[in-house]
Scaffold this motif. Sequence first.
Motif, PDB file in Angstrom:
ATOM      1  N   ARG A 124       0.848  -1.191   0.000  1.00 27.21           N
ATOM      2  CA  ARG A 124       0.000   0.000   0.000  1.00 27.21           C
ATOM      3  C   ARG A 124       0.879   1.233   0.000  1.00 27.21           C
ATOM      4  O   ARG A 124       1.810   1.347   0.796  1.00 27.21           O
ATOM      5  CB  ARG A 124      -0.893   0.027   1.239  1.00 27.21           C
ATOM      6  CG  ARG A 124      -1.979  -1.024   1.282  1.00 27.21           C
ATOM      7  CD  ARG A 124      -2.806  -0.872   2.551  1.00 27.21           C
ATOM      8  NE  ARG A 124      -3.956  -1.751   2.584  1.00 27.21           N
ATOM      9  CZ  ARG A 124      -4.797  -1.841   3.610  1.00 27.21           C
ATOM     10  NH1 ARG A 124      -4.615  -1.089   4.676  1.00 27.21           N
ATOM     11  NH2 ARG A 124      -5.819  -2.662   3.564  1.00 27.21           N
ATOM     12  N   THR A 125       0.576   2.170  -0.884  1.00 26.81           N
ATOM     13  CA  THR A 125       1.300   3.434  -0.940  1.00 26.81           C
ATOM     14  C   THR A 125       0.296   4.549  -1.228  1.00 26.81           C
ATOM     15  O   THR A 125      -0.847   4.285  -1.631  1.00 26.81           O
ATOM     16  CB  THR A 125       2.365   3.427  -2.054  1.00 26.81           C
ATOM     17  OG1 THR A 125       1.719   3.615  -3.322  1.00 26.81           O
ATOM     18  CG2 THR A 125       3.156   2.133  -2.074  1.00 26.81           C
ATOM     19  N   PRO A 126       0.695   5.804  -1.037  1.00 30.73           N
ATOM     20  CA  PRO A 126      -0.197   6.912  -1.396  1.00 30.73           C
ATOM     21  C   PRO A 126      -0.578   6.899  -2.870  1.00 30.73           C
ATOM     22  O   PRO A 126      -1.576   7.511  -3.271  1.00 30.73           O
ATOM     23  CB  PRO A 126       0.635   8.144  -1.042  1.00 30.73           C
ATOM     24  CG  PRO A 126       1.559   7.675   0.029  1.00 30.73           C
ATOM     25  CD  PRO A 126       1.922   6.273  -0.373  1.00 30.73           C
ATOM     26  N   ASP A 127       0.201   6.175  -3.671  1.00 38.93           N
ATOM     27  CA  ASP A 127      -0.035   6.126  -5.106  1.00 38.93           C
ATOM     28  C   ASP A 127      -0.967   4.990  -5.510  1.00 38.93           C
ATOM     29  O   ASP A 127      -1.344   4.878  -6.669  1.00 38.93           O
ATOM     30  CB  ASP A 127       1.309   5.982  -5.824  1.00 38.93           C
ATOM     31  CG  ASP A 127       1.219   6.308  -7.301  1.00 38.93           C
ATOM     32  OD1 ASP A 127       0.805   7.429  -7.637  1.00 38.93           O
ATOM     33  OD2 ASP A 127       1.553   5.426  -8.117  1.00 38.93           O
ATOM     34  N   GLY A 128      -1.300   4.120  -4.541  1.00 40.79           N
ATOM     35  CA  GLY A 128      -2.165   2.989  -4.872  1.00 40.79           C
ATOM     36  C   GLY A 128      -1.667   1.698  -4.260  1.00 40.79           C
ATOM     37  O   GLY A 128      -0.612   1.658  -3.619  1.00 40.79           O
TER      38      GLY A 128
END
Length: 421
Positions: free
Chosen positions: A73-77
């Motif tokens: 999981r990342t802020p980008d998706g």
Amino acid sequence: MRETLKPRIFAAAALALAITMTACTAGAEPGPIESPTAGSRAPRLPLDGAALIASFDRLAKTMMVPGAAMLIRTPDGDISAAYGTTALGGSVPVSLEDHIRVGSTTKTWTATVILQLVQEGRIALDDPVSKYRPDVPNGDDITIEQLLNMRSGLFSYTETYQLLHDMDVDPQSVWDPEQLLALGAGLPPYFEPGAGFHYSNTNYVLLGLIAEQLERKPLREIFQERLIAPLGLTETSFPAIDDASLPTPYASGYMYTDNVRTITTFRLPADLLAQAEAGTLLPNDQTDANPSWAWAAGAGISTIGDLAVLIEAIVGGGLLDSDLQEQRLQNVVPPEPGSPSAYGWGIIRAPSGFYEHGGLINGYNTYSGYDPLNEVTVVVWTNLSTAANGAPPAATIAKDLIEQIYGPPAETAGPNPGDAP
């Protein structure tokens, strides 16, 4: 002679991505695995999902795991993938909904409950253990904090021949936590309280017993009320000691040889390693082995999605007030000068900037890590506790994924696009 064992839980893999998966395994602790060294550098977004999944598949195949799952999981998706089958030689593909035993990742749960009780003024970090358990050796000098950070000196019951032998003779045997404590407390301490560091499952069984004493209810109910329900974790549970079942759907779990034979190392001897690589030696099914020997140190059950929620809350906040949460992250110190990783109140900090823990319990290996600075989560599980060469599969895969997300280790990395000239 003291044989080191590791009831397959993260007791193990040393500190770093090793301790990360350490915890409760039966047999020797896997050797340390070098942790990623991305430091606090920013992740390379957007991520190359295809490349990450390809690496995941490649490593899972190389380490001959029957099945595995990953979630990033990342802020980008988000990126997720599943590999293999839920049973060795089976036809049911692994899914992200499959339940697995999480091993020493359970220690993060136990530590969090104790810290909640600290926050409520019902116990103090500097309380002597003898205040709650006068029967514990050196109890007047061991503090609650020293149990949390593995500095009590108490002998780990998972390093006793008796436990490993009995687990091999009767994998379905039920272990009462008082029996486990007696095994550890009955052997000479490793050192005087506070004089060293030793990963000991006895510490966390003792913390679980103290939590039950204060709450006057079973630990499984404490986890449900304090962690599982507040976080909405519908697929996470802590079994009663006489319950060796897994909720459906689940992945069966496997390990090579037996517990006694892994007293000194998880790596197979040369002849057996060759047989495993040739496919003529298969791992044993450990799915129905009773995990009660791990109890508060590693008997938890979850799914990859719930593990992500758990590690994000344990590291990112929401289960403790802001002051105690900050203290938890600050009080993660190296076990000795120069150590690349650090152990604190039921959590590890790696050089990568990740706060993490892993679990290695008979049949399963898990890794859960969260980088709060960059809001990156990495969770991996495999249904093989250790590879034939002794490596922890989930931790090994996680290390590779983290290095891809952040770039190669700092000493070999090229300039970061955001770096000043």
